[in-house]
Design a protein around this motif. Structure first.
Motif, PDB file in Angstrom:
ATOM      1  N   LYS A  85       5.330   8.461  14.914  1.00  0.00           N
ATOM      2  CA  LYS A  85       5.703   7.488  15.930  1.00  0.00           C
ATOM      3  C   LYS A  85       4.544   6.543  16.228  1.00  0.00           C
ATOM      4  O   LYS A  85       4.731   5.323  16.342  1.00  0.00           O
ATOM      5  N   GLN A  86       3.335   7.092  16.347  1.00  0.00           N
ATOM      6  CA  GLN A  86       2.160   6.265  16.596  1.00  0.00           C
ATOM      7  C   GLN A  86       1.890   5.323  15.420  1.00  0.00           C
ATOM      8  O   GLN A  86       1.492   4.175  15.622  1.00  0.00           O
ATOM      9  N   PHE A  87       2.111   5.799  14.201  1.00  0.00           N
ATOM     10  CA  PHE A  87       1.914   4.974  13.016  1.00  0.00           C
ATOM     11  C   PHE A  87       2.864   3.776  13.033  1.00  0.00           C
ATOM     12  O   PHE A  87       2.458   2.630  12.796  1.00  0.00           O
ATOM     13  N   GLN A  88       4.120   4.019  13.348  1.00  0.00           N
ATOM     14  CA  GLN A  88       5.103   2.936  13.395  1.00  0.00           C
ATOM     15  C   GLN A  88       4.796   1.955  14.524  1.00  0.00           C
ATOM     16  O   GLN A  88       4.955   0.743  14.363  1.00  0.00           O
ATOM     17  N   ASN A  89       4.358   2.476  15.672  1.00  0.00           N
ATOM     18  CA  ASN A  89       4.005   1.594  16.791  1.00  0.00           C
ATOM     19  C   ASN A  89       2.818   0.699  16.442  1.00  0.00           C
ATOM     20  O   ASN A  89       2.785  -0.482  16.815  1.00  0.00           O
ATOM     21  N   LYS A  90       1.852   1.262  15.723  1.00  0.00           N
ATOM     22  CA  LYS A  90       0.689   0.472  15.310  1.00  0.00           C
ATOM     23  C   LYS A  90       1.109  -0.641  14.364  1.00  0.00           C
ATOM     24  O   LYS A  90       0.614  -1.777  14.462  1.00  0.00           O
ATOM     25  N   ILE A 150       0.849  -1.190   0.000  1.00  0.00           N
ATOM     26  CA  ILE A 150       0.000   0.000   0.000  1.00  0.00           C
ATOM     27  C   ILE A 150       0.884   1.240   0.000  1.00  0.00           C
ATOM     28  O   ILE A 150       1.754   1.402   0.854  1.00  0.00           O
ATOM     29  N   LEU A 151       0.654   2.121  -0.975  1.00  0.00           N
ATOM     30  CA  LEU A 151       1.413   3.362  -1.100  1.00  0.00           C
ATOM     31  C   LEU A 151       0.489   4.528  -0.783  1.00  0.00           C
ATOM     32  O   LEU A 151      -0.474   4.780  -1.506  1.00  0.00           O
ATOM     33  N   SER A 152       0.785   5.237   0.304  1.00  0.00           N
ATOM     34  CA  SER A 152      -0.090   6.319   0.749  1.00  0.00           C
ATOM     35  C   SER A 152       0.670   7.210   1.727  1.00  0.00           C
ATOM     36  O   SER A 152       1.748   6.838   2.226  1.00  0.00           O
ATOM     37  N   ASP A 153       0.114   8.384   2.011  1.00  0.00           N
ATOM     38  CA  ASP A 153       0.672   9.203   3.091  1.00  0.00           C
ATOM     39  C   ASP A 153       0.022   8.856   4.427  1.00  0.00           C
ATOM     40  O   ASP A 153       0.464   9.324   5.471  1.00  0.00           O
ATOM     41  N   PHE A 154      -1.047   8.053   4.389  1.00  0.00           N
ATOM     42  CA  PHE A 154      -1.739   7.580   5.589  1.00  0.00           C
ATOM     43  C   PHE A 154      -2.111   8.739   6.512  1.00  0.00           C
ATOM     44  O   PHE A 154      -1.850   8.729   7.712  1.00  0.00           O
ATOM     45  N   LEU A 155      -2.744   9.755   5.912  1.00  0.00           N
ATOM     46  CA  LEU A 155      -3.195  10.916   6.674  1.00  0.00           C
ATOM     47  C   LEU A 155      -4.688  10.805   6.943  1.00  0.00           C
ATOM     48  O   LEU A 155      -5.481  10.616   6.017  1.00  0.00           O
ATOM     49  N   TRP A 156      -5.056  10.919   8.193  1.00  0.00           N
ATOM     50  CA  TRP A 156      -6.467  10.950   8.589  1.00  0.00           C
ATOM     51  C   TRP A 156      -6.712  12.201   9.417  1.00  0.00           C
ATOM     52  O   TRP A 156      -5.944  12.507  10.339  1.00  0.00           O
ATOM     53  N   GLN A 216       4.927   4.603   3.417  1.00  0.00           N
ATOM     54  CA  GLN A 216       4.386   5.891   3.858  1.00  0.00           C
ATOM     55  C   GLN A 216       5.129   7.011   3.141  1.00  0.00           C
ATOM     56  O   GLN A 216       6.292   7.296   3.428  1.00  0.00           O
ATOM     57  N   ILE A 217       4.449   7.663   2.212  1.00  0.00           N
ATOM     58  CA  ILE A 217       5.078   8.674   1.358  1.00  0.00           C
ATOM     59  C   ILE A 217       4.920  10.051   1.987  1.00  0.00           C
ATOM     60  O   ILE A 217       3.809  10.479   2.294  1.00  0.00           O
TER      61      ILE A 217
END
Length: 308
Positions: A271-276, A186-192, A221-222
């Motif tokens: 940091k939260q993204f990587q921990n998840k 999955i290629l995304s910036d993963f912004l919510w 994560q781009i």
């Protein structure tokens, strides 16, 4: 290969192929060897066997005939999902995050096809998937997917029309079509946004479901590190108008008052993204668009090597 050097290149299919060939050439200088078939061991040659796999160099040294044995190809099925939502079109003039994702998706597809691995391409935005291809490994299938990505690279109006043509699948529905022990990139910036807490929770729930199905997942994560993480506001005391690319909501803020808080919030979010990812067992890689595209391709190749 730096994105800023090739953004004006108009022949996307040729560019994707050149990036793939350059990446493969670079691999020969690294510890990684081979792609779809790898050398395993030697065994003595039996009279009557085909001579095509005889190690002729070893024969010249030892005057004995040995056959080179190879590991068989894996029957891998992969899914490449690219986020084309408005937040990926940042910075707006160059759309560098989206272009980075497009080129990476094209090269990954080319690498998979060269390995004779089946792959599908999925394009989605904040509403859901509006394009999903079949899962095939043919050269014609690759050409078709590169043609699908090309309008986004050229910023053709047809790419916007395709996004507005209606949503065919949600993320949950797309995952139901992923079989066991497959690869999902999955290629995304993963912004919510703050109003998208439910969508974010649903995303991680679906990633956990894929892991339950024994699938391997790579999240690329781009980000544009210079303008998103290390942004330096230089407007003096004048307020700046900030606009949400997806909702078009805007707000005026004093830059010197929010810069430190903004950078701290972004660091905490990453940091939260990587921990998840660690909690679920998902591989993630932070891809900076200002760095060579080979960084993201190496992350994919390392993941692919684990599946051999």
């Amino acid at each position: 290969m730096l994105l800023e050097e090739i953004q004006s290149y108009s022949q996307f299919e040729l560019l994707a192929n050149a990036a793939k060939e350059g990446f493969i050439a670079g691999l020969h200088k690294s510890p990684f060897r081979g792609f779809s078939v790898e050398f395993a061991e030697h065994r003595p040659y039996n009279p009557g066997e085909s001579v095509k796999n005889i190690d002729w160099k070893l024969l010249a040294r030892t005057d004995k005939k040995y056959i080179k044995q190879f590991d068989e190809e894996t029957n891998l099925k992969a899914h490449i999902w690219l986020d084309t939502s408005a937040s990926m079109c940042f910075p707006e003039k160059s759309e560098s995050k989206l272009k980075f994702g497009i080129l990476t998706a094209g090269v990954v597809a080319s690498l998979l096809q060269q390995q004779k691995d089946s792959f599908s391409l999925g394009l989605y935005n904040e509403k859901g998937f509006y394009y999903k291809s079949a899962c095939k490994s043919t050269r014609g299938h690759l050409q078709q997917q590169l043609s699908t990505l090309s309008p986004f690279w050229l910023k053709d109006n047809t790419s916007q029309k395709s996004q507005d043509s209606g949503v065919n699948q949600s993320l949950e529905e797309a995952i139901l079509h992923v079989g066991r022990r497959q690869l999902v990139v999955i290629l995304s910036d993963f912004l919510w946004g703050t109003a998208e807490a439910e969508a974010e929770a649903s995303f991680w729930k679906n990633m956990a479901l894929l892991k339950f199905q024994k699938c391997e997942i790579l999240l690329l994560q781009i980000q544009h590190e210079e303008q998103e993480l290390n942004l330096q506001f230089s407007s003096g005391n004048r307020p700046i108008k900030f606009m949400d690319l997806e909702t078009q909501e805007s707000i005026k803020l004093q830059p010197d008052e929010i810069q430190w808080a903004y950078q701290k919030m972004e660091e905490e979010r990453n940091k939260q993204f990587q921990n998840k990812c660690l909690q679920i067992g998902v591989d993630c890689f932070l891809a900076d668009v200002s760095k060579p595209i080979e960084q993201a391709l190496t992350a994919f190749f390392v993941k692919r090597s684990k599946l051999h």
